[in-house]
Design a protein around this motif. Structure first.
Motif, PDB file in Angstrom:
ATOM      1  N   LYS A  49      -0.632   2.731  -4.184  1.00  0.00           N
ATOM      2  CA  LYS A  49      -1.278   3.654  -3.253  1.00  0.00           C
ATOM      3  C   LYS A  49      -2.250   4.577  -3.977  1.00  0.00           C
ATOM      4  O   LYS A  49      -3.394   4.794  -3.535  1.00  0.00           O
ATOM      5  CB  LYS A  49      -0.208   4.474  -2.527  1.00  0.00           C
ATOM      6  CG  LYS A  49      -0.761   5.381  -1.431  1.00  0.00           C
ATOM      7  CD  LYS A  49       0.385   6.062  -0.691  1.00  0.00           C
ATOM      8  CE  LYS A  49      -0.158   6.916   0.457  1.00  0.00           C
ATOM      9  NZ  LYS A  49       0.948   7.564   1.213  1.00  0.00           N
TER      10      LYS A  49
ATOM     11  N   GLU B  81       0.808  -1.219   0.000  1.00  0.00           N
ATOM     12  CA  GLU B  81       0.000   0.000   0.000  1.00  0.00           C
ATOM     13  C   GLU B  81       0.842   1.271   0.000  1.00  0.00           C
ATOM     14  O   GLU B  81       0.350   2.350  -0.327  1.00  0.00           O
ATOM     15  CB  GLU B  81      -0.934   0.027   1.219  1.00  0.00           C
ATOM     16  CG  GLU B  81      -2.115  -0.914   1.114  1.00  0.00           C
ATOM     17  CD  GLU B  81      -1.829  -2.251   1.772  1.00  0.00           C
ATOM     18  OE1 GLU B  81      -0.633  -2.610   1.866  1.00  0.00           O
ATOM     19  OE2 GLU B  81      -2.766  -2.945   2.185  1.00  0.00           O
TER      20      GLU B  81
ATOM     21  N   ARG C  27      -7.676  -9.098  -1.200  1.00  0.00           N
ATOM     22  CA  ARG C  27      -6.916  -7.845  -1.143  1.00  0.00           C
ATOM     23  C   ARG C  27      -5.937  -7.750  -2.306  1.00  0.00           C
ATOM     24  O   ARG C  27      -5.803  -6.703  -2.948  1.00  0.00           O
ATOM     25  CB  ARG C  27      -6.150  -7.787   0.184  1.00  0.00           C
ATOM     26  CG  ARG C  27      -5.335  -6.529   0.396  1.00  0.00           C
ATOM     27  CD  ARG C  27      -6.215  -5.332   0.641  1.00  0.00           C
ATOM     28  NE  ARG C  27      -5.443  -4.142   1.005  1.00  0.00           N
ATOM     29  CZ  ARG C  27      -5.964  -2.933   1.070  1.00  0.00           C
ATOM     30  NH1 ARG C  27      -7.240  -2.757   0.794  1.00  0.00           N
ATOM     31  NH2 ARG C  27      -5.225  -1.898   1.406  1.00  0.00           N
TER      32      ARG C  27
ATOM     33  N   MET D 118      -5.914  -4.885  -5.333  1.00  0.00           N
ATOM     34  CA  MET D 118      -4.760  -4.054  -5.673  1.00  0.00           C
ATOM     35  C   MET D 118      -4.490  -4.092  -7.175  1.00  0.00           C
ATOM     36  O   MET D 118      -4.298  -3.058  -7.822  1.00  0.00           O
ATOM     37  CB  MET D 118      -3.513  -4.536  -4.923  1.00  0.00           C
ATOM     38  CG  MET D 118      -3.503  -4.293  -3.441  1.00  0.00           C
ATOM     39  SD  MET D 118      -1.924  -4.875  -2.747  1.00  0.00           S
ATOM     40  CE  MET D 118      -2.311  -4.835  -0.995  1.00  0.00           C
TER      41      MET D 118
ATOM     42  N   LEU E  60      -5.384   2.518  -5.212  1.00  0.00           N
ATOM     43  CA  LEU E  60      -6.326   2.193  -4.132  1.00  0.00           C
ATOM     44  C   LEU E  60      -7.078   3.436  -3.673  1.00  0.00           C
ATOM     45  O   LEU E  60      -8.272   3.369  -3.349  1.00  0.00           O
ATOM     46  CB  LEU E  60      -5.585   1.559  -2.955  1.00  0.00           C
ATOM     47  CG  LEU E  60      -5.010   0.158  -3.194  1.00  0.00           C
ATOM     48  CD1 LEU E  60      -4.219  -0.296  -1.972  1.00  0.00           C
ATOM     49  CD2 LEU E  60      -6.109  -0.840  -3.523  1.00  0.00           C
TER      50      LEU E  60
END
Length: 221
Positions: free
Chosen positions: A62, A56, A140, A144, A65
């Motif tokens: 980053k 992340e 997850r 991403m 997301l």
């Protein structure tokens, strides 16, 4: 009588069809550009975890997301959140002969040890399952990658173009292999049709007078 019954049975003989296994397996549809990107980005994320870094915090992930909140973005459920990276153990290096090498590989992925035929449905070896519960849940991870793909045209055009080139190349191979397969099937079916008349004719007829005739009436001599 028996001769009539034999003729009747031969007329009902099943048609001969070309056995498909004689022409090989039907070609498998190749990976799409997204399938290829998923494989590369997954390995990139795993490499970050091996380094003890949080995916992340990587700039492109980053940003992706942040632009695509929701399941996997805001959800911090136990199965979906990224967990302490120290639990990840890096696998041993691969044999150089089995590592993919391409000078045109995008810089983001150039350091990864991808399988030699990772891009090919035909040659790609089945990937060994790697338990990732100690790092990042599959939901997850998928979020991403899919979030990255939504912005790849603007955030990472080099990778998008690379994946599309690979996908187009493999698609052309697939089309050619499919046409060759169809030609083999047609040839096998033609051969089978030629064999049908002989199969339908049955065994050769017994010459007239060659069979033993039973008396039709009266006492035996």
């Amino acid at each position: 009588g028996a001769p009539g019954r034999a003729a009747d049975l031969s007329s009902k003989a099943p048609k001969v069809k070309a056995p498909r296994h004689d022409v090989g397996d039907k070609p498998k549809r190749p990976f799409s550009a997204y399938n290829l990107f998923f494989q590369m980005e997954r390995e990139f994320i795993m490499d970050l975890l091996f380094e003890g870094k949080s995916p992340e915090d990587e700039p492109l992930i980053k940003a992706a997301l942040a632009a695509n909140p929701g399941k996997g973005g805001d959800d911090k459920a136990e199965d979906d959140r990224t967990k302490p990276a120290e639990k990840m153990k890096r696998p041993p290096p691969k044999d150089p002969a089995n590592v993919y090498v391409d000078p045109d590989m995008p810089k983001r992925y150039a350091h990864l040890q991808l399988d030699r035929h990772w891009y090919s449905v035909i040659h790609k070896a089945k990937r060994k399952h790697r338990k990732t519960e100690g790092s990042v849940g599959f939901t997850r991870l998928t979020w991403m990658v899919s979030s990255r793909w939504k912005r790849i045209g603007t955030d990472d055009p080099e990778t998008k173009a690379y994946c599309q080139r690979l996908a187009d190349r493999e698609l052309e191979k697939y089309k050619k292999a499919t046409e060759e397969y169809r030609e083999k099937v047609r040839a096998a079916e033609d051969e089978a049709r030629k064999a049908e008349p002989a199969a339908a004719a049955g065994p050769p007829a017994v010459p007239q007078g060659g069979a033993v005739q039973r008396p039709t009436g009266g006492a035996a001599a």
